[in-house]
Design a protein around this motif. Structure first.
Motif, short mmCIF file in Angstrom:
data_model
loop_
_atom_site.label_atom_id
_atom_site.label_comp_id
_atom_site.label_asym_id
_atom_site.label_seq_id
_atom_site.Cartn_x
_atom_site.Cartn_y
_atom_site.Cartn_z
N VAL A 115 4.21 8.23 -9.40
CA VAL A 115 3.80 7.20 -8.46
C VAL A 115 2.29 7.05 -8.64
CG1 VAL A 115 3.65 6.54 -6.02
CG2 VAL A 115 5.62 7.85 -6.85
N LEU A 161 12.36 17.17 0.09
CA LEU A 161 10.91 17.21 -0.01
C LEU A 161 10.38 15.91 0.59
CD1 LEU A 161 8.30 18.56 -1.00
CD2 LEU A 161 8.66 17.44 -3.21
N ASN A 183 1.42 10.66 -7.23
CA ASN A 183 2.27 11.78 -7.65
C ASN A 183 2.30 11.74 -9.18
OD1 ASN A 183 4.25 13.79 -7.76
ND2 ASN A 183 5.29 13.00 -5.92
N ARG A 207 17.67 16.86 -2.29
CA ARG A 207 18.08 17.61 -3.48
C ARG A 207 19.09 18.68 -3.11
NH1 ARG A 207 12.43 18.15 -6.14
NH2 ARG A 207 11.54 16.23 -5.37
N HIS A 224 6.16 13.86 -13.85
CA HIS A 224 7.00 15.07 -13.81
C HIS A 224 8.47 14.67 -13.82
CE1 HIS A 224 7.13 13.73 -9.65
NE2 HIS A 224 8.25 14.45 -9.52
N ASN A 266 7.19 13.54 1.20
CA ASN A 266 5.84 13.26 0.72
C ASN A 266 5.24 12.15 1.56
OD1 ASN A 266 5.32 14.93 -1.65
ND2 ASN A 266 7.02 13.81 -2.61
N ARG A 310 2.24 20.28 -12.14
CA ARG A 310 1.95 18.85 -12.02
C ARG A 310 0.98 18.61 -10.88
NH1 ARG A 310 5.82 16.17 -7.74
NH2 ARG A 310 7.26 17.85 -7.43
N HIS A 322 8.88 10.76 -14.19
CA HIS A 322 8.50 9.66 -13.31
C HIS A 322 7.17 9.96 -12.63
CE1 HIS A 322 11.26 12.31 -10.92
NE2 HIS A 322 10.32 12.18 -10.00
N SER A 329 16.35 9.37 -3.22
CA SER A 329 14.97 9.14 -2.82
C SER A 329 14.88 7.94 -1.87
CB SER A 329 14.17 8.90 -4.12
OG SER A 329 12.92 8.35 -3.85
N THR A 336 12.82 12.97 -0.80
CA THR A 336 13.73 13.20 -1.94
C THR A 336 14.67 14.33 -1.58
OG1 THR A 336 12.07 14.56 -3.04
CG2 THR A 336 12.28 12.32 -3.82
N ASP A 361 12.19 16.05 -11.96
CA ASP A 361 12.73 16.99 -10.97
C ASP A 361 13.77 17.84 -11.71
OD1 ASP A 361 11.13 15.83 -9.02
OD2 ASP A 361 12.64 14.36 -8.49
N TYR A 408 2.11 9.61 1.43
CA TYR A 408 1.01 9.00 0.69
C TYR A 408 0.18 8.27 1.74
CZ TYR A 408 4.24 9.90 -3.19
OH TYR A 408 5.10 10.50 -4.08
N LEU A 440 9.41 0.58 -5.36
CA LEU A 440 10.28 1.12 -4.31
C LEU A 440 9.83 0.55 -2.97
CD1 LEU A 440 10.62 4.85 -5.49
CD2 LEU A 440 11.95 2.82 -6.17
N ASN A 476 8.03 9.25 1.51
CA ASN A 476 9.19 9.31 0.61
C ASN A 476 9.94 10.61 0.87
OD1 ASN A 476 10.07 10.50 -2.36
ND2 ASN A 476 10.63 8.37 -2.01
N ARG A 501 2.80 5.49 3.13
CA ARG A 501 4.20 5.49 2.67
C ARG A 501 4.74 6.92 2.78
NH1 ARG A 501 6.38 6.92 -2.66
NH2 ARG A 501 8.45 6.01 -2.89
N PHE A 539 6.88 2.81 -9.08
CA PHE A 539 7.54 4.05 -9.51
C PHE A 539 7.80 3.86 -11.00
CE2 PHE A 539 11.40 6.67 -10.10
CZ PHE A 539 11.03 7.83 -9.46
O1 LIG Z 1 7.32 9.27 -3.93
C1 LIG Z 1 8.18 9.08 -4.74
O2 LIG Z 1 8.79 8.02 -4.84
C2 LIG Z 1 8.52 10.16 -5.75
C3 LIG Z 1 8.48 11.53 -5.20
C4 LIG Z 1 8.71 12.53 -6.27
O3 LIG Z 1 8.71 12.23 -7.44
C5 LIG Z 1 8.92 13.93 -5.95
O4 LIG Z 1 8.73 14.33 -4.81
O5 LIG Z 1 9.32 14.69 -6.84
#
Ligand SMILES: O=C(O)CCC(=O)C(=O)O
Length: 213
Positions: free
Chosen positions: A186, A113, A124, A201, A127, A115, A212, A184, A142, A199, A129, A117, A166, A197, A195, A151
């Motif tokens: 953000v 995923l 964020n 998985r 929530h 993201n 969320r 967690h 991540s 993640t 994962d 920002y 982070l 990110n 930024r 974070f």
């Molecule tokens: O941006 C982040 O560091 C966290 C991203 C996150 O929590 C997510 O995508 O589930």
């Protein structure tokens, strides 16, 4: 955080074990050099098909306060917040990032995923994962690129809080009971620049998760 030898022994740079109960969280601040991280940020910024998803929370629709892109092996649908995300195919760049991550972490992944920002107003919400698709003890890798962001983690039962930052080029690995026992998020941060990110998985099966924002 304390310095500990990384039990997996696979990272080139120093890895810190974050001391927290019911979790396995490891942070590698310079997983990528600053220069490499900046180049990756720019390429991912320019080459990704970013979307602003709209999710339903308690029956109301909200645009997510960030842009995202779900990428992975074909037919790996992922459901959260009443939304089914169908992955876009892997790009050459993400396949390269994934291959290096798999060698350095000793883990394998079938999806990521992304993201974005756009500034400090993007965020964020709280929530875990912990969607059923991810199995009982998900491994989440991540990677952060661009502006440093806070974070925050919160234990689901004791409400203990852990605050991390982070940094550009860092890797945060979460394993074991982390997603079952902790949430967690953000938060917004004044004056932060862009930024991205990632993640990574592993989707193991299909089902839905928690709402969320
Ligand atoms: O941006 C982040 O560091 C966290 C991203 C996150 O929590 C997510 O995508 O589930």
């Amino acid at each position: 955080m304390v310095n500990n030898p990384n039990q997996f022994g696979m990272f080139d740079n120093e890895t810190h074990v974050v001391k927290m109960p019911d979790a396995d969280v490891r942070y590698t601040p310079e997983y990528y050099s600053g220069e490499k991280a900046n180049t990756l940020f720019q390429r991912l910024h320019d080459e990704t098909s970013w979307r602003q998803e709209v999710i339903k929370v308690y029956g109301k629709s909200h645009p997510t306060p960030r842009l995202s892109c779900w990428m992975g092996d074909a037919s790996l649908d992922y459901r959260y917040s009443s939304m089914t995300m169908t992955p876009v195919p892997w790009t050459e760049l993400l396949l390269k990032i994934k291959a290096e991550l798999e060698v350095r972490s000793g883990e394998t992944f079938n999806s990521v995923l992304l993201n974005f920002y756009r500034d400090g107003q993007d965020s964020n919400g709280w929530h875990s994962d912990d969607e059923v698709e991810l199995g009982s003890e998900p491994v989440i890798a991540s990677i952060s690129l661009g502006a440093a962001r806070d974070f925050h983690m919160r234990h689901k039962q004791t409400k203990q809080k852990v605050a991390l930052t982070l940094d550009n080029g860092s890797l945060l690995m979460m394993r074991g009971a982390t997603q079952r026992c902790w949430q967690h998020h953000v938060p917004k941060r004044a004056n932060a620049e862009g930024r991205i990110n990632l993640t990574f998985r592993t989707i193991k099966q299909s089902r839905s998760g928690e709402p969320r924002l």
